[in-house]
Design a protein around this motif. Structure first.
Motif, PDB file in Angstrom:
ATOM      1  N   VAL A  24       7.768  16.073   7.382  1.00 28.84           N
ATOM      2  CA  VAL A  24       6.627  15.244   6.988  1.00 28.84           C
ATOM      3  C   VAL A  24       7.111  13.827   6.722  1.00 28.84           C
ATOM      4  O   VAL A  24       8.131  13.615   6.053  1.00 28.84           O
ATOM      5  N   HIS A  25       6.411  12.836   7.269  1.00 32.73           N
ATOM      6  CA  HIS A  25       6.720  11.436   7.015  1.00 32.73           C
ATOM      7  C   HIS A  25       5.472  10.772   6.463  1.00 32.73           C
ATOM      8  O   HIS A  25       4.421  10.769   7.108  1.00 32.73           O
ATOM      9  N   ALA A  26       5.584  10.174   5.245  1.00 38.30           N
ATOM     10  CA  ALA A  26       4.404   9.610   4.599  1.00 38.30           C
ATOM     11  C   ALA A  26       4.282   8.117   4.870  1.00 38.30           C
ATOM     12  O   ALA A  26       5.008   7.302   4.284  1.00 38.30           O
ATOM     13  N   GLU A  27       3.408   7.751   5.752  1.00 42.44           N
ATOM     14  CA  GLU A  27       3.172   6.345   6.087  1.00 42.44           C
ATOM     15  C   GLU A  27       1.949   6.294   7.019  1.00 42.44           C
ATOM     16  O   GLU A  27       1.601   7.303   7.624  1.00 42.44           O
ATOM     17  N   ALA A  28       1.330   5.115   7.135  1.00 47.11           N
ATOM     18  CA  ALA A  28       0.218   4.997   8.067  1.00 47.11           C
ATOM     19  C   ALA A  28       0.765   4.848   9.481  1.00 47.11           C
ATOM     20  O   ALA A  28       1.770   4.164   9.696  1.00 47.11           O
ATOM     21  N   ALA A  29       0.117   5.514  10.449  1.00 46.45           N
ATOM     22  CA  ALA A  29       0.472   5.340  11.859  1.00 46.45           C
ATOM     23  C   ALA A  29      -0.383   4.196  12.396  1.00 46.45           C
ATOM     24  O   ALA A  29      -1.603   4.209  12.239  1.00 46.45           O
ATOM     25  N   ASP A  30       0.248   3.194  12.974  1.00 39.21           N
ATOM     26  CA  ASP A  30      -0.512   2.016  13.409  1.00 39.21           C
ATOM     27  C   ASP A  30      -0.775   1.957  14.911  1.00 39.21           C
ATOM     28  O   ASP A  30      -1.753   1.355  15.337  1.00 39.21           O
ATOM     29  N   ALA A  31       0.166   2.502  15.694  1.00 42.38           N
ATOM     30  CA  ALA A  31      -0.013   2.338  17.143  1.00 42.38           C
ATOM     31  C   ALA A  31       0.691   3.454  17.903  1.00 42.38           C
ATOM     32  O   ALA A  31       1.651   4.055  17.417  1.00 42.38           O
TER      33      ALA A  31
END
Lengths: 462, 621
Positions: free
Chosen positions: B118-125
């Protein structure tokens, strides 16, 4: 709804495990039949059958082994009740050497409506069903029985079929039939929506007491579909000719009446009792209705074997009559028929007046009272067989679908009457099948239709 | 840090969790990218799982070894089997959840899943490459600029795509209350040329438990014997609590009617299409003006959570109006509103751009699942997530797609509805959508689908073992009931009312008669009682519906036959003589890939079908 694909059997496009094996015959699950020649009456009518039970149907109807493949044989056909249908030329075409590539059989019968519909009924009772338009061709194509050139020419052929369907549809009801079926389908959809609302939204506070309305809606539909079936039968009678049977003791004047009606000599009329030993028929136009008047042997103790046979037949006709006219005259004994006559004529008022009773008095010799009788007969024909604005269908495919729908609805009614909530899902299932039966005539049902009906009728949602 | 995976899943909601765990179960190395670990498994609307149709989906997810059923079995605080009296085909398990317990159980399942990171961050593109004019998604860039590469990406963004919250005249761009929407991703999706649309949905205000006068309200208890969702759960051990019921009043309706112009939905601020089955209270008051009152369930959001979810009062009226009308409901006279209700508008991708594996047709390596495909509901999302996750994993390993059909599952019905018909309102499952629902029951989901998981190699040992044991018992009891027979006089002697037609009937056949009870058969053949009661119940249901199931099986066979006749994608309808222009246009737009689908194109005629068949047989020759 957004999608263009309609149909309750909207199919998934997946399923890679199945692929069409080229050249492998696809055997259909069900057996179909259709009248392949022109509409009766015609000299000969050809009924084709295709599918796994095609040859078994020949065995069942002829009561013997099938003829050699691709050889014609003359066989008697009998229905499930044992009644003779007709003498027919019968042939079987075992798969794959047939038009469709499936087991096929063919019946060439006399081209009357009565024979064709009796045969269709017999095939139906064996579990066969009338073919959908183009279904034989479709099966033939599926089994690659049509050659390249045939396939190329098919476009024209099929279009001709479509035009013919259109012409037939216009002819039958100028769209009124479709309106009638669509109306029923909509009402079935609403019944289905009621059930589905109970099943899918049981947690919502739906208005109570709708069970009675549901039962009434189903009962009404069952009645109407049943009446439509009977109307179609009446229509069939109107097309075939309404049978008016004259019956009564010898010398009452039956043959005289027949001649008078026909305005020509068709029966041997004499004063000697028992002259009419055979059955004589005359067709006439009674205020627009085709009527067949049948003169029967006088009913009495027979004095000869021939006359006895005539009397037996007279009784048989009397039973089958659409309208039964009994005639008697002064000094004659009333002959007993097993059914009530529609008209009781007292002839020969020029000799003696009619006694008290339900008599329609006339004198065939002087003509007194004859017009009044004709008027009464015409009125009865119009009353009993006049379809007025009623929409009827002569198409067997429609009739089969309507009767299918009626069967499902009556099962739905039974489930509903059982009062068990657990059966509601089966009520819905039977309604679904009923509306699918009608949809086979019209097009297809869409589950969105049902959800639409639910959401427009109830306040759903928390 | 590892930067290359087989599968990346964007989004940690219900679709994302099932997708990530399914991909990992399938054997793919999987990365789940989500805003925050703490919101994994969040129930952002109604804290309940299951219901009619939806409960079927949860059972099917479970049969395929998904998570949702086991999680709700740990988190459920009020279990009810809906439609208990209405026949097994339409019974649906439902449970009220403790939101915190649900999140915790789901987070446990995800964080403890082998092969899943799991990686916690917003996906932008998306990272996109192009070969021979065909684009494919090869990875994801996050908001901090990190890049991760993968063979396939599953996008499960829920309502985060250009989300816009409406509360009366106020509008707030947001995904969920208090969280930012994912605008850059939405813009990239637009630039990729995917067909998109806009939907709306709503949620009611959240009320404080202690401000409600519970004394006069109707109590709705849960089932005494809670029925678990998962085929692997033996018993529900979480404490159970009841819900309460109140109703709107004439005063409620008057306030709503007087303020309609201030509702976002009625004031014209919103143009997205809302669901017909989950109308706002404004909608109910306007469309069903004759109803004096509407029922409202007061559902606790958890055992220790003070929030109450007033189910039935979704609204987009201004906060003050919400407060005013809430106070007119019995029990809510002194209600404290913790958070107002709102309507939310969001973008979705027209699911007709997907195939049955939920892959985007025109963009390799991208799968979509959940609300982004126009559906609503945790169950619909979870089921799609499972399918997308499996297929993303399968596509990396060059395995054949794992697809479901209308004839085997509600999952198949839903995906087929979505990809062939699209949707214009948030799509929710109903039992009436499943034409084969007498076969597709919640009770037999394992028998229908666990074999698929076994065959695909993504079924755990525990489940496989439990399934084989159950299956053997079901087969044995079914065989027994087919083997034991009675003549009509024998049946009559046992007090069974059947036709005295001389036909010998098996126990299985006798059960297809609704008037004959299973108890009666147990008395005649006591050996039936040797079987586990659950097995007896299963076999009884199978027999009860057998007549209909067999008839439907015939329909299914006919359908499969037509489905086997494939229509190539480049089929030239233009050169078919005798096809009407209207129908040709419809066929060119729909491009059905087999004959069964062609037959369901609007306006299709038997003659036109035959024309297509004729051409197909010529091509084959």
């Amino acid at each position: 709804m957004a999608g263009s694909a309609k149909g309750i059997l909207v199919a998934g496009s997946e399923d890679a495990r199945l692929s069409a094996g080229k050249g492998r015959a696809c055997v259909s699950a069900d057996t179909i039949f259709a009248l392949s020649s022109g509409m009766p009456p015609s000299g000969v009518a050809v009924i084709r059958v295709s599918g796994p039970d095609a040859i078994a149907a020949v065995v069942a109807l002829t009561g013997g082994s099938p003829p050699l493949p691709r050889h014609m044989a003359l066989r008697g056909l009998r229905g499930a009740d044992g009644d003779s249908i007709d003498e027919a030329l019968v042939a079987v075409f075992p798969a794959p050497g047939s038009f469709t590539g499936e087991d096929c059989s063919e019946f060439q019968v006399h081209g009357s409506r009565a024979v064709v519909s009796a045969l269709a009924e017999a095939l139906g009772s064996l579990g066969l069903r009338p073919a959908e338009p183009g279904e034989f061709t479709r099966r033939a194509l599926r089994n690659e029985k049509l050659s390249l050139t045939q396939a190329e020419g098919l476009g024209d052929l099929l279009q001709a079929e479509a035009k013919e369907q259109l012409r037939l549809a216009r002819q039958s009801a100028s769209g009124a039939l479709a309106t009638l079926y669509e109306g029923w389908r909509q009402r079935i959809l609403h019944v289905q929506a009621e059930c589905e609302a109970e099943l899918d939204f049981s947690d919502e506070d739906l208005p109570p007491g709708r069970q009675d309305a549901l039962a009434k809606a189903i009962a009404d539909l069952t009645l109407e579909l049943g009446a439509h079936g009977r109307d179609n039968v009446r229509a069939e009678r109107v097309r075939a000719g309404i049978m008016v049977v004259l019956s009564g003791p010898p010398n009452a004047g039956k043959s005289t009446l027949l001649n008078l009606l026909a305005k020509r000599d068709v029966a041997i009329v004499s004063e000697e009792a028992g002259t009419t030993r055979d059955i004589l028929e005359v067709s006439l136009d009674l205020a627009g209705y085709a009527v067949t008047v049948v003169d029967t042997a006088g009913l009495r103790e027979a004095s000869s074997a021939v006359e006895s046979e005539g009397i037996k037949r007279a009784r048989h006709y009397g039973e089958a009559a659409d309208i039964l006219v009994s005639i008697t005259a002064p000094g004659l004994k009333d002959a007993v028929l097993s059914r009530e006559a529609d008209f009781q004529l007292w002839n020969k008022t020029d000799i003696a007046p009619a006694p008290a009773g339900p008599w329609l008095a006339l004198s065939l010799r002087t003509g007194a009272g004859v017009d009044a009788f004709l008027e009464a007969l015409t009125a009865k024909v119009a009353r009993d067989y006049g379809l007025g604005e009623t929409v009827v269908s002569g198409q067997q495919r429609h009739q089969a679908a309507v009767s299918d729908a009626a069967t499902h609805l009556s099962r739905a009614k039974d489930y509903l009457q059982s009062g068990s909530e657990a059966q509601l899902v089966l009520v819905a299932e039977e309604c679904r099948m009923a509306s699918m039966a009608l949809a086979r005539i019209l097009g297809l049902v869409d589950v969105e239709d049902i959800l639409g009906a639910i959401f427009s009728s109830f306040c759903i949602g928390k | 840090m590892r930067t290359t995976y087989d599968v990346i899943v964007i989004g940690g909601g219900h679709a994302g969790c099932e997708a990530a765990s399914a991909a990992a179960r399938f054997g793919a190395s999987t990365l789940l990218i989500t805003h925050k670990v703490e919101t994994i498994g969040e129930m952002s609307c109604n804290p309940a799982i299951g219901g009619l149709g939806k409960g079927h989906l949860v059972r099917e997810v479970d049969a395929l070894d998904g998570l949702m059923a086991r999680v709700i079995d740990q988190a459920g605080i009020q279990f009810r089997l809906l439609n208990r009296r209405k026949g097994p085909a339409v019974q649906g398990p439902r449970a009220q959840a403790d939101r915190a317990l649900y999140r915790a159980a789901m987070q446990d399942a995800i964080l403890g899943c082998d092969g899943l990171t799991v990686h916690a961050e917003a996906a932008d593109a998306f990272l996109i490459s192009e070969t021979d004019g065909r684009k494919s998604v090869t990875g994801v860039m996050t908001s901090s600029g990190k890049t991760f590469r993968a063979g396939a990406v599953v996008l499960t963004t829920g309502t985060f795509l250009r989300g816009m919250i409406h509360i009366g005249e106020k509008t707030i761009p947001a995904g969920r209350a208090g969280e930012a929407p994912a605008i850059p991703l939405a813009e990239q999706l637009y630039s990729l040329g995917l067909p998109m649309g806009r939907l709306k949905t709503g949620t009611p205000a959240r009320l404080h438990r202690d401000s409600i006068d519970w004394s006069g309200l109707d109590v709705q208890p849960g089932d005494e014997q809670p029925v678990p969702f998962s085929f692997l759960t033996d018993e529900i051990t979480t404490p159970q609590i009841p819900c309460h019921i109140t109703r709107t009043t004439a005063a409620t309706h008057a306030i709503i009617r007087d303020n309609l112009d201030r509702s976002a939905v009625y004031g014209g601020a919103i143009d997205g299409t809302g669901p017909r089955y989950c109308p706002s209270i404004e909608d109910k008051v306007v469309r069903f003006a004759d109803r004096a009152s509407h029922q409202v369930f007061l559902e606790p959001e958890g055992l220790d959570d003070p929030l109450i979810y007033p189910n039935g009062l979704s609204t987009s009226l201004p906060e003050s109006v919400q407060h005013d009308f809430l106070k007119t409901l019995p029990g809510l006279e002194n209600v404290k509103v913790v958070r107002p209700g709102y309507a939310i508008e969001y973008d979705y991708v027209d699911p007709r751009a997907l195939d049955h594996s939920l892959a985007v047709r025109d963009l390799d390596g991208l799968f979509l699942a959940g609300q982004i495909n126009g559906t609503t509901g945790y169950e619909e999302a979870g089921a799609q997530g499972l399918v997308a996750g499996l297929n993303a994993a399968a596509s990396c390993g060059s395995s054949a797609p794992i697809t479901f059909s209308r004839t085997d599952s509600y999952i198949g019905v839903m995906i087929d509805d979505l990809v062939t018909r699209g949707t214009r309102e948030p799509y929710r499952m109903f039992t009436s959508r499943a034409e084969y629902r007498l076969r597709l029951r919640a009770d037999n989901a394992d028998q229908r689908l666990t074999p698929v998981a076994l065959e695909g190699g993504f079924c755990s040992h525990d489940r496989a073992a439990a399934f084989h044991v159950k299956q053997a018992q079901v087969s044995a009891l079914t065989a027994l009931l087919k083997d034991r027979t009675l003549t009509p006089p024998q049946a009559r002697a046992h007090g069974l009312a059947i036709n005295q037609d001389g036909r010998r009937r098996s126990g299985a056949e006798l059960l297809s008669n609704p008037t004959i009870s299973f108890d009666a058969l147990r008395q005649i053949w006591p050996e039936i009682a040797d079987f586990d009661p659950a097995i007896q119940a299963q076999v009884e249901i199978d027999c009860r519906y057998s007549v209909y199931v067999e008839r439907q099986a015939a329909d299914v066979a006919a359908l499969q036959k037509d489905k086997a006749i494939r229509i190539p994608a480049d089929f030239d309808y233009r050169s078919l003589a005798g096809l009407s222009n209207e129908l040709r246009e419809k066929l060119e737009a729909a491009r059905p890939d087999n004959l069964a689908n062609a037959s369901h194109v609007d306006g299709m005629t038997p003659a036109a079908l035959s024309l297509i068949l004729a051409r197909l047989s010529r091509r084959a020759a």
